[in-house]
Design a protein around this motif. Sequence first.
Motif, PDB file in Angstrom:
ATOM      1  N   HIS A  27      19.176  18.220   8.874  1.00 10.77           N
ATOM      2  CA  HIS A  27      19.498  16.788   8.895  1.00 10.77           C
ATOM      3  C   HIS A  27      18.578  16.042   9.862  1.00 10.77           C
ATOM      4  O   HIS A  27      18.107  14.944   9.553  1.00 10.77           O
ATOM      5  CB  HIS A  27      20.967  16.574   9.261  1.00 10.77           C
ATOM      6  CG  HIS A  27      21.898  16.830   8.134  1.00 10.77           C
ATOM      7  ND1 HIS A  27      22.676  15.851   7.579  1.00 10.77           N
ATOM      8  CD2 HIS A  27      22.169  17.959   7.433  1.00 10.77           C
ATOM      9  CE1 HIS A  27      23.392  16.368   6.585  1.00 10.77           C
ATOM     10  NE2 HIS A  27      23.100  17.644   6.484  1.00 10.77           N
ATOM     11  N   VAL A  28      18.316  16.637  11.007  1.00 12.33           N
ATOM     12  CA  VAL A  28      17.405  16.022  11.987  1.00 12.33           C
ATOM     13  C   VAL A  28      15.993  15.946  11.405  1.00 12.33           C
ATOM     14  O   VAL A  28      15.329  14.908  11.490  1.00 12.33           O
ATOM     15  CB  VAL A  28      17.418  16.811  13.314  1.00 12.33           C
ATOM     16  CG1 VAL A  28      16.334  16.319  14.254  1.00 12.33           C
ATOM     17  CG2 VAL A  28      18.786  16.716  13.969  1.00 12.33           C
ATOM     18  N   THR A  29      15.553  17.028  10.787  1.00 13.06           N
ATOM     19  CA  THR A  29      14.223  17.060  10.179  1.00 13.06           C
ATOM     20  C   THR A  29      14.109  16.026   9.068  1.00 13.06           C
ATOM     21  O   THR A  29      13.094  15.325   8.961  1.00 13.06           O
ATOM     22  CB  THR A  29      13.914  18.469   9.629  1.00 13.06           C
ATOM     23  OG1 THR A  29      13.990  19.405  10.704  1.00 13.06           O
ATOM     24  CG2 THR A  29      12.537  18.528   8.999  1.00 13.06           C
ATOM     25  N   LEU A  30      15.148  15.911   8.239  1.00 17.76           N
ATOM     26  CA  LEU A  30      15.128  14.930   7.160  1.00 17.76           C
ATOM     27  C   LEU A  30      15.040  13.510   7.711  1.00 17.76           C
ATOM     28  O   LEU A  30      14.272  12.689   7.195  1.00 17.76           O
ATOM     29  CB  LEU A  30      16.357  15.074   6.267  1.00 17.76           C
ATOM     30  CG  LEU A  30      16.435  14.104   5.095  1.00 17.76           C
ATOM     31  CD1 LEU A  30      15.226  14.257   4.170  1.00 17.76           C
ATOM     32  CD2 LEU A  30      17.730  14.299   4.333  1.00 17.76           C
ATOM     33  N   ASP A  31      15.788  13.214   8.749  1.00 15.01           N
ATOM     34  CA  ASP A  31      15.694  11.891   9.378  1.00 15.01           C
ATOM     35  C   ASP A  31      14.272  11.614   9.837  1.00 15.01           C
ATOM     36  O   ASP A  31      13.742  10.516   9.634  1.00 15.01           O
ATOM     37  CB  ASP A  31      16.654  11.778  10.570  1.00 15.01           C
ATOM     38  CG  ASP A  31      18.107  11.651  10.159  1.00 15.01           C
ATOM     39  OD1 ASP A  31      18.378  11.366   8.966  1.00 15.01           O
ATOM     40  OD2 ASP A  31      18.975  11.832  11.030  1.00 15.01           O
ATOM     41  N   ASP A  32      13.641  12.615  10.454  1.00 16.13           N
ATOM     42  CA  ASP A  32      12.260  12.453  10.919  1.00 16.13           C
ATOM     43  C   ASP A  32      11.303  12.223   9.748  1.00 16.13           C
ATOM     44  O   ASP A  32      10.410  11.369   9.819  1.00 16.13           O
ATOM     45  CB  ASP A  32      11.802  13.680  11.717  1.00 16.13           C
ATOM     46  CG  ASP A  32      12.522  13.828  13.047  1.00 16.13           C
ATOM     47  OD1 ASP A  32      13.133  12.842  13.528  1.00 16.13           O
ATOM     48  OD2 ASP A  32      12.476  14.942  13.611  1.00 16.13           O
ATOM     49  N   LEU A  33      11.490  12.986   8.680  1.00  7.98           N
ATOM     50  CA  LEU A  33      10.626  12.827   7.508  1.00  7.98           C
ATOM     51  C   LEU A  33      10.791  11.453   6.873  1.00  7.98           C
ATOM     52  O   LEU A  33       9.806  10.834   6.449  1.00  7.98           O
ATOM     53  CB  LEU A  33      10.907  13.922   6.475  1.00  7.98           C
ATOM     54  CG  LEU A  33      10.405  15.313   6.824  1.00  7.98           C
ATOM     55  CD1 LEU A  33      10.970  16.339   5.846  1.00  7.98           C
ATOM     56  CD2 LEU A  33       8.886  15.353   6.848  1.00  7.98           C
ATOM     57  N   LEU A  34      12.013  10.972   6.803  1.00  9.06           N
ATOM     58  CA  LEU A  34      12.236   9.645   6.223  1.00  9.06           C
ATOM     59  C   LEU A  34      11.610   8.560   7.088  1.00  9.06           C
ATOM     60  O   LEU A  34      11.108   7.562   6.561  1.00  9.06           O
ATOM     61  CB  LEU A  34      13.723   9.404   5.994  1.00  9.06           C
ATOM     62  CG  LEU A  34      14.354  10.300   4.924  1.00  9.06           C
ATOM     63  CD1 LEU A  34      15.853  10.059   4.842  1.00  9.06           C
ATOM     64  CD2 LEU A  34      13.693  10.104   3.570  1.00  9.06           C
ATOM     65  N   GLU A  35      11.618   8.747   8.391  1.00  9.64           N
ATOM     66  CA  GLU A  35      10.910   7.810   9.270  1.00  9.64           C
ATOM     67  C   GLU A  35       9.412   7.869   9.008  1.00  9.64           C
ATOM     68  O   GLU A  35       8.743   6.840   8.967  1.00  9.64           O
ATOM     69  CB  GLU A  35      11.201   8.121  10.740  1.00  9.64           C
ATOM     70  CG  GLU A  35      12.529   7.612  11.213  1.00  9.64           C
ATOM     71  CD  GLU A  35      12.732   7.831  12.711  1.00  9.64           C
ATOM     72  OE1 GLU A  35      11.736   7.828  13.466  1.00  9.64           O
ATOM     73  OE2 GLU A  35      13.888   7.999  13.107  1.00  9.64           O
ATOM     74  N   ASP A  36       8.882   9.099   8.853  1.00  9.09           N
ATOM     75  CA  ASP A  36       7.456   9.265   8.548  1.00  9.09           C
ATOM     76  C   ASP A  36       7.099   8.610   7.218  1.00  9.09           C
ATOM     77  O   ASP A  36       6.009   8.062   7.060  1.00  9.09           O
ATOM     78  CB  ASP A  36       7.075  10.751   8.474  1.00  9.09           C
ATOM     79  CG  ASP A  36       7.144  11.455   9.811  1.00  9.09           C
ATOM     80  OD1 ASP A  36       7.245  10.764  10.853  1.00  9.09           O
ATOM     81  OD2 ASP A  36       7.108  12.697   9.814  1.00  9.09           O
ATOM     82  N   LEU A  37       7.994   8.701   6.256  1.00  6.92           N
ATOM     83  CA  LEU A  37       7.754   8.157   4.923  1.00  6.92           C
ATOM     84  C   LEU A  37       7.600   6.640   4.947  1.00  6.92           C
ATOM     85  O   LEU A  37       6.789   6.085   4.206  1.00  6.92           O
ATOM     86  CB  LEU A  37       8.904   8.556   3.993  1.00  6.92           C
ATOM     87  CG  LEU A  37       8.758   8.213   2.525  1.00  6.92           C
ATOM     88  CD1 LEU A  37       7.558   8.915   1.927  1.00  6.92           C
ATOM     89  CD2 LEU A  37      10.033   8.586   1.791  1.00  6.92           C
ATOM     90  N   ASP A  38       8.365   6.013   5.803  1.00  7.57           N
ATOM     91  CA  ASP A  38       8.322   4.556   5.907  1.00  7.57           C
ATOM     92  C   ASP A  38       6.909   4.104   6.277  1.00  7.57           C
ATOM     93  O   ASP A  38       6.378   4.479   7.306  1.00  7.57           O
ATOM     94  CB  ASP A  38       9.328   4.069   6.953  1.00  7.57           C
ATOM     95  CG  ASP A  38       9.506   2.567   6.914  1.00  7.57           C
ATOM     96  OD1 ASP A  38       9.392   1.980   5.824  1.00  7.57           O
ATOM     97  OD2 ASP A  38       9.776   1.989   7.985  1.00  7.57           O
TER      98      ASP A  38
END
Length: 84
Positions: A27-38
């Motif tokens: 979940h933490v990694t996914l949050d980070d990836l979604l931030e990167d995606l933005d």
Amino acid sequence: MMRSIAEQKVHELGGRLSVLTRQKKDHVTLDDLLEDLDGTTGAAQGRVLLQVCRLVFPHAFAEETVLWPVMRRGEDPSTGRADR
């Protein structure tokens, strides 16, 4: 009442190799990836989306095949014992 996994420490989740600890980390990694995606576009966006897919599908499989059945039976997913 059970506390959120996000609020629990690794030892409360069954140790560093437990499925709950792994799910929390995902979940933490996914949050980070979604931030990167933005704000990404093109090839960079494609790389991030590939990482998201590689994370989400095994994560969802673990939730559906391991965690939810245990919880439906009323057991503690960190120990497999009845939580009643």
